[in-house]
Enzyme design. Structure first.
Site, PDB file in Angstrom:
ATOM      1  N   SER A 236     -33.249 -18.137  10.729  1.00 32.66           N
ATOM      2  CA  SER A 236     -33.649 -17.933   9.343  1.00 32.66           C
ATOM      3  C   SER A 236     -34.557 -19.098   8.331  1.00 32.66           C
ATOM      4  CB  SER A 236     -32.635 -17.883   8.621  1.00 32.66           C
ATOM      5  OG  SER A 236     -32.811 -17.356   7.212  1.00 32.66           O
TER       6      SER A 236
ATOM      7  N   TYR B  60     -24.136 -17.717   4.314  1.00 27.40           N
ATOM      8  CA  TYR B  60     -24.645 -17.807   5.524  1.00 27.40           C
ATOM      9  C   TYR B  60     -25.952 -19.021   5.573  1.00 27.40           C
ATOM     10  CZ  TYR B  60     -29.482 -14.877   6.859  1.00 27.40           C
ATOM     11  OH  TYR B  60     -30.745 -14.597   7.168  1.00 27.40           O
TER      12      TYR B  60
END
Length: 695
Positions: free
Chosen positions: A572, A585
């Site tokens: 990501s 996250y």
């Protein structure tokens, strides 16, 4: 002229053709009658020639490479019967009969249709309106018996005539035509070492004659076969319990696939796809004393050994042999097998023979476990296994009545390295970039994972779609295609046992694993003070730990295959960029990002590349965004959730929304030949976020 064109375009299917298609589909639907793509059927009839307006006699015959069970009109070759039969006058003799296949092209009627097969002469020259040539196990059992000629008379009387082995071609057509002319009472014949041919004045009569031969042979074998055609049971060779044998199969599969792929890798730069079966017929064969002798004799019917090679590789250890001992012995046997096959080629090759196509086995038999079969794609691998099951059935029938006596090795070579067969192989379309590669994608039932699986399949890979929801995984796989292309399996990537079960399912489905996409993930958008220990553990278990577990188990498979491979992490932008309210996250994604570097450094010696993709703002179809992350991120940025994709697009340099397909394209590029020398790389797919530039 206009009237003629309209009439031709609007004409309905010729009833003779309709009956032929229906008969072919019925016969081909039952594996007792013939194997996949095996045999051919024909019909003779008339149509109006659109040029002369006169009636013309035609032959419709299943074209080269077609399958009876799924035959359609476009799969028929259509020939002028008068021209086809006139070839008898120019036939140069058996030494030059291959030239007659090219001559069939000058007999074609109309446009389109399939290419005529080598068996066209059999159908055109036999004086019967309808002809069937099939490869039933029961018929081939008699055809490969040492006393097949005598058995033919005993089983069928004078209704079926014995034809000694002859390679398919124009001369065989002449032989069968002469036999029918000399035996008006006969309804068909047994072709030594090969199969059966039957005929009739009507389509129904030909079909009934074919079925009578098949069923009569079946009944005779059932009634007269000796009790143990494969000999007494071998101590220690009985089938393992199902769970144990499938676990052993999964453990052996990577090694076996590597053995079967050596030449394909050397010559084509790609391996083979595998198929596994533990069908009772295979396990029973391997559990009895005569299986080594019979396996060594090899298959007989040309359709069989063209797909299975002349004989299989058989592990000569009992069922309870350890995986380690089995692997070591398989590798020894592989060397012997290759030397033996090279000797077979050298004994029979002439200066005109095609080059050797590879000395690796296509069928590998493991007592107590089952059969592994291989091919250029899953369907070819599966069908090869089905053909060897046919061969086992043939051996059982022949040994039950007599002694199994397949055609001579030199004749097998003439078929396998036939110039016509080589030409057929050369006509095959160029494989897609990922052909023969087996891809496993986690979290693949939606969003990025689903798009990636679809892309990899479209580029030729077999795909295993793994997801927490088995139902959704299977539905996504079904959208891609049949189980020859994609399968859906359950996985909880945070559970080591579940990950092992997923990989076992993958190797049993396709033979191994070459390309892994660590995509499974989830996210909770919370500030540091709101993030609980449970939140932290959940996200790290799924993404950091889950990726580690998947990479560990799949890397072991790749190393055992000795074929290299690719592992791709869907990381990501947040592995680089520090944004608000995503500490768990972002930290988990940073963990994944560094795993890419660590594994690239460690696995490179095995030819395994490890790379990553850093997406951002992929809202469309995303399971993460749909599960609450999107609403939370929208609240953080002060926009409507429905506008979140547009919001992300506007903050990028390119002002473009990032879609799942964009990530899928990046994964494909990383795994393609164009980036064969790239490992340890992260590719941003975020439409340009300067704060996440890699420095």
């Amino acid at each position: 002229m206009t009237t003629m064109s309209q009439s031709t375009a609007e004409s309905s299917t010729n009833p003779t053709v309709a009956a032929l298609i229906a008969r072919s589909n019925r016969l081909g639907a039952d594996p007792k009658n013939t194997n996949y793509a095996g045999g051919n059927t024909s019909a003779k009839g008339s149509e109006t020639d659109p040029v002369t307006g006169e009636s013309v006699e035609l032959l419709w015959v299943k074209g080269s490479g077609g399958d009876l069970g799924t035959l359609q009109e476009k799969g028929l070759a259509v020939l002028r019967l008068d021209r086809m039969r006139s070839l008898v006058d120019v036939y140069p003799g058996v030494d030059r009969e291959d030239e007659m296949v090219a001559a069939f092209d000058y007999c074609l009627h109309g446009k389109g249709g399939a290419a005529p097969s080598i068996d066209t002469a059999m159908h055109g020259l036999v004086d019967a309106a309808h002809v069937d040539h099939l490869h039933p196990d029961s018929g081939i059992a008699i055809a490969t018996s040492a006393d097949g000629e005598k058995l033919t008379e005993t089983v069928f009387g004078d209704k079926v005539v014995w034809v000694p082995w002859r390679r398919p071609g124009f001369q065989l057509g002449l032989d069968i035509a002469a036999i029918k002319a000399d035996n008006p009472q006969a309804i068909g014949c047994i072709l030594g070492g090969h199969g059966i041919t039957a005929w009739g004045d009507t389509s129904d009569e030909a079909e009934q004659n074919s079925l009578w031969i098949i069923r009569t042979a079946e009944a005779y074998i059932a009634e007269h076969s000796r009790p143990e055609p494969f000999g007494p049971a071998l101590d220690g060779y009985a089938a393992l319990p199902e769970a144990e044998r499938r676990a052993k199969a999964a453990a052996l599969a990577p090694t076996i696939r590597g053995i079967a792929s050596q030449d394909a890798l050397s010559n084509l730069g790609r391996g083979m796809v595998g198929h596994f079966t533990d069908a009772d017929v295979v396990l029973d064969f391997l559990a009895h004393a005569e299986h080594p002798r019979l396996a060594e004799l090899g298959t007989s019917c040309p359709d069989h050994f063209l797909r299975t090679k002349v004989k299989p590789l058989v592990l000569d250890l009992p069922a309870d042999a350890s995986v380690e001992d089995s692997v070591a012995r398989l590798k020894e046997l592989a060397v012997s097998y290759r030397e033996d096959y090279q000797g077979y080629y050298d004994r029979h090759a002439t200066p005109e023979s095609p080059a050797i196509r590879g000395a690796d086995p296509l069928i590998v038999l493991v007592p107590g476990v089952g059969m592994f079969s291989f091919g250029k794609d899953k369907q070819t691998a599966r069908v090869a296994g089905e053909f060897y099951v046919n061969a086992i059935n043939v051996m059982r029938g022949a040994e039950g009545l007599s002694t199994y006596a397949p055609i001579d090795e030199s004749e097998k070579f003439r078929i396998e390295y036939w110039a016509l067969e080589e030409a057929k192989l050369q006509r095959m379309p160029k494989p897609k970039p990922l052909a023969t590669r087996v891809a496993l994608v986690t979290g693949a039932a939606s969003g990025i994972g689903k798009a990636t699986a679809e892309k990899l399949a479209a580029e030729g890979a077999c795909v295993v779609i793994a997801d927490l929801s088995l139902e959704n995984a299977q539905a996504a796989a079904a959208e891609i295609g049949s189980t020859d292309v994609a399968v859906g399996v359950h996985v909880d990537v945070s559970d080591a046992d579940a990950v092992q079960a997923m990989v076992d399912a993958a190797v049993l489905a396709f033979g191994g694993v070459d390309l892994v996409v660590n995509n499974a993930g989830l996210s909770l958008s919370r500030s540091l003070l709101e993030t609980t220990e449970k939140d932290w553990d959940l996200q790290h278990d799924v993404m950091a730990k889950g990726s580690f577990l998947v990479a560990k188990v799949t890397a072991k498979v790749m190393i055992e295959q000795e074929m290299g491979g690719d592992i791709v992490y869907i990381s990501s932008k947040n592995s680089i960029f520090a944004g608000p309210n995503n500490v768990a996250y972002g930290a988990a994604k940073a963990d994944q990002a560094h795993q890419v570097r660590l594994l690239a450094a460690e696995l490179g010696e095995h030819g395994i590349k490890v790379n990553g993709v850093n997406p951002d703002g992929v809202v469309q179809g995303s399971g993460i965004f749909a599960s609450g992350w999107g609403a939370n991120r929208a609240a953080v940025y002060g926009v409507e959730e429905k506008d979140l994709g547009k919001f992300y697009a506007q903050r990028t340099i390119l002002k473009r929304e990032v879609l799942p397909g964009n990530i899928a394209n990046a994964v494909f590029v990383l795994c393609s030949a164009e980036l064969s020398h790239t490992t340890g790389l992260h590719i941003p797919v975020d439409a340009g976020v300067a704060a996440a530039f890699l420095r």
